[in-house]
Design a protein around this motif. Structure first.
Motif, mmCIF file in Angstrom:
data_model
loop_
_atom_site.group_PDB
_atom_site.id
_atom_site.type_symbol
_atom_site.label_atom_id
_atom_site.label_comp_id
_atom_site.label_asym_id
_atom_site.label_seq_id
_atom_site.Cartn_x
_atom_site.Cartn_y
_atom_site.Cartn_z
ATOM 1 N N PHE A 51 3.750 11.600 24.503
ATOM 2 C CA PHE A 51 4.160 10.884 25.699
ATOM 3 C C PHE A 51 3.975 11.766 26.924
ATOM 4 C CE2 PHE A 51 6.588 9.640 22.035
ATOM 5 C CZ PHE A 51 6.489 8.262 22.034
ATOM 6 N N LYS A 52 3.401 11.199 27.969
ATOM 7 C CA LYS A 52 3.281 11.889 29.255
ATOM 8 C C LYS A 52 4.481 11.466 30.091
ATOM 9 C CE LYS A 52 -0.927 13.775 29.259
ATOM 10 N NZ LYS A 52 -1.177 15.167 29.420
ATOM 11 N N VAL A 53 5.185 12.439 30.635
ATOM 12 C CA VAL A 53 6.339 12.165 31.491
ATOM 13 C C VAL A 53 6.216 13.017 32.749
ATOM 14 C CG1 VAL A 53 7.886 11.557 29.586
ATOM 15 C CG2 VAL A 53 7.761 13.920 30.344
ATOM 16 N N GLU A 54 6.860 12.552 33.808
ATOM 17 C CA GLU A 54 6.875 13.345 35.026
ATOM 18 C C GLU A 54 7.642 14.626 34.777
ATOM 19 O OE1 GLU A 54 7.863 11.650 38.803
ATOM 20 O OE2 GLU A 54 7.175 9.684 38.141
ATOM 21 N N ALA A 55 7.182 15.687 35.368
ATOM 22 C CA ALA A 55 7.886 16.960 35.258
ATOM 23 C C ALA A 55 9.259 16.819 35.908
ATOM 24 C CB ALA A 55 7.084 18.055 35.942
ATOM 25 N N GLY A 56 10.193 17.634 35.464
ATOM 26 C CA GLY A 56 11.553 17.573 35.990
ATOM 27 C C GLY A 56 12.513 17.127 34.910
ATOM 28 N N GLN A 57 13.638 16.582 35.324
ATOM 29 C CA GLN A 57 14.653 16.137 34.375
ATOM 30 C C GLN A 57 14.180 14.876 33.670
ATOM 31 O OE1 GLN A 57 18.556 15.713 35.974
ATOM 32 N NE2 GLN A 57 19.367 14.806 34.124
ATOM 33 N N VAL A 58 14.370 14.843 32.362
ATOM 34 C CA VAL A 58 13.932 13.707 31.548
ATOM 35 C C VAL A 58 15.079 13.271 30.660
ATOM 36 C CG1 VAL A 58 12.309 12.966 29.752
ATOM 37 C CG2 VAL A 58 11.535 14.476 31.566
ATOM 38 N N ASN A 59 15.228 11.971 30.530
ATOM 39 C CA ASN A 59 16.234 11.407 29.647
ATOM 40 C C ASN A 59 15.511 10.697 28.498
ATOM 41 O OD1 ASN A 59 18.832 10.765 28.807
ATOM 42 N ND2 ASN A 59 18.791 8.797 29.841
ATOM 43 N N LEU A 60 15.713 11.199 27.291
ATOM 44 C CA LEU A 60 15.065 10.636 26.107
ATOM 45 C C LEU A 60 16.100 9.912 25.251
ATOM 46 C CD1 LEU A 60 13.181 13.847 24.957
ATOM 47 C CD2 LEU A 60 12.123 11.856 25.982
ATOM 48 N N ASN A 61 15.722 8.762 24.720
ATOM 49 C CA ASN A 61 16.531 8.075 23.732
ATOM 50 C C ASN A 61 15.688 8.043 22.467
ATOM 51 O OD1 ASN A 61 17.229 6.614 26.524
ATOM 52 N ND2 ASN A 61 19.024 6.802 25.246
ATOM 53 N N VAL A 62 16.186 8.704 21.432
ATOM 54 C CA VAL A 62 15.436 8.823 20.186
ATOM 55 C C VAL A 62 16.313 8.425 19.006
ATOM 56 C CG1 VAL A 62 13.970 10.662 21.116
ATOM 57 C CG2 VAL A 62 16.022 11.254 19.836
ATOM 58 N N ARG A 63 15.662 8.213 17.892
ATOM 59 C CA ARG A 63 16.350 7.847 16.667
ATOM 60 C C ARG A 63 15.690 8.584 15.507
ATOM 61 N NH1 ARG A 63 16.495 1.808 15.981
ATOM 62 N NH2 ARG A 63 18.662 2.174 16.409
ATOM 63 N N TYR A 64 16.517 9.045 14.576
ATOM 64 C CA TYR A 64 16.004 9.615 13.327
ATOM 65 C C TYR A 64 15.702 8.451 12.393
ATOM 66 C CZ TYR A 64 16.431 11.276 8.520
ATOM 67 O OH TYR A 64 16.225 11.506 7.192
ATOM 68 N N GLN A 65 14.540 8.468 11.780
ATOM 69 C CA GLN A 65 14.165 7.438 10.810
ATOM 70 C C GLN A 65 13.232 8.063 9.787
ATOM 71 O OE1 GLN A 65 13.164 3.401 12.148
ATOM 72 N NE2 GLN A 65 11.205 3.678 11.123
ATOM 73 N N GLU A 66 13.579 7.902 8.522
ATOM 74 C CA GLU A 66 12.754 8.495 7.473
ATOM 75 C C GLU A 66 12.690 7.573 6.267
ATOM 76 O OE1 GLU A 66 11.936 12.873 5.503
ATOM 77 O OE2 GLU A 66 13.641 12.593 6.835
ATOM 78 N N TYR A 67 11.566 7.630 5.587
ATOM 79 C CA TYR A 67 11.315 6.816 4.401
ATOM 80 C C TYR A 67 11.434 7.713 3.174
ATOM 81 C CZ TYR A 67 9.236 4.118 8.135
ATOM 82 O OH TYR A 67 9.042 3.458 9.309
ATOM 83 N N PHE A 68 12.263 7.287 2.230
ATOM 84 C CA PHE A 68 12.432 8.040 0.990
ATOM 85 C C PHE A 68 12.044 7.146 -0.179
ATOM 86 C CE2 PHE A 68 15.363 10.245 3.833
ATOM 87 C CZ PHE A 68 15.040 11.563 3.581
ATOM 88 N N GLU A 69 11.195 7.695 -1.057
ATOM 89 C CA GLU A 69 10.811 6.960 -2.255
ATOM 90 C C GLU A 69 11.871 7.194 -3.320
ATOM 91 O OE1 GLU A 69 7.074 6.575 -5.301
ATOM 92 O OE2 GLU A 69 6.712 7.219 -3.233
ATOM 93 N N MET A 70 12.275 6.106 -3.967
ATOM 94 C CA MET A 70 13.299 6.186 -5.003
ATOM 95 C C MET A 70 12.613 6.277 -6.366
ATOM 96 S SD MET A 70 15.885 3.548 -3.025
ATOM 97 C CE MET A 70 16.251 2.585 -4.379
#
Length: 142
Positions: A51-70
């Protein structure tokens, strides 16, 4: 003719300074939901990872998501609530990367990790810039 060239030259200089940007990359297990309040659209299995973002202060909203094989050939998708990361200062023309802090190795660890994920952002020299734990969570529908 000189006026046109001067205008073009000044426009190019202004363009470079207005659009100074930093690049943030995310691994497969970190889904970027929003950047500076703007929703990032991505599919379930493939999403934008740089992701390209403007330099300076940045607010990110992220989520952890992972796939596990059973064991029976099925899989489980584990995901956290949204984590808000407020990065104090990203610099022009620098690359940053998101990473999980102590990432889970199996499904059980993944479930525990999803309850309170820790996500770090590193600069291009692998120096830690920020670690955010899921202390400021914004609920979002799946």
């Amino acid at each position: 003719m000189n006026l046109k060239l001067t205008t073009l030259f000044l426009g190019l200089i202004a363009h470079g300074s207005v659009f100074a940007a930093a690049t943030i990359s995310a691994p497969e297990e970190i889904i970027v939901v929003a950047l500076n309040g703007q929703t990032v659209k991505s599919g379930l299995f493939k999403g934008k990872k740089q992701f390209k973002v403007e330099a300076g202060q940045v607010n990110l909203n992220v989520r952890y998501q992972e796939y596990f094989e059973m064991h029976n050939g099925r899989f489980d998708i584990i995901k956290s609530d949204v984590v808000n990361i407020r990065v104090p200062e990203l610099k022009d023309n620098q690359n940053y990367s998101l990473a999980l802090v102590n990432p889970p190795k199996d499904e059980e660890e993944g479930k525990k990790f999803a309850q309170s994920p820790q996500i770090a952002i590193y600069d291009q020299n692998k120096k830690l810039v920020q670690i955010q734990q899921q202390s400021t969570v914004q609920s979002e529908s799946p």
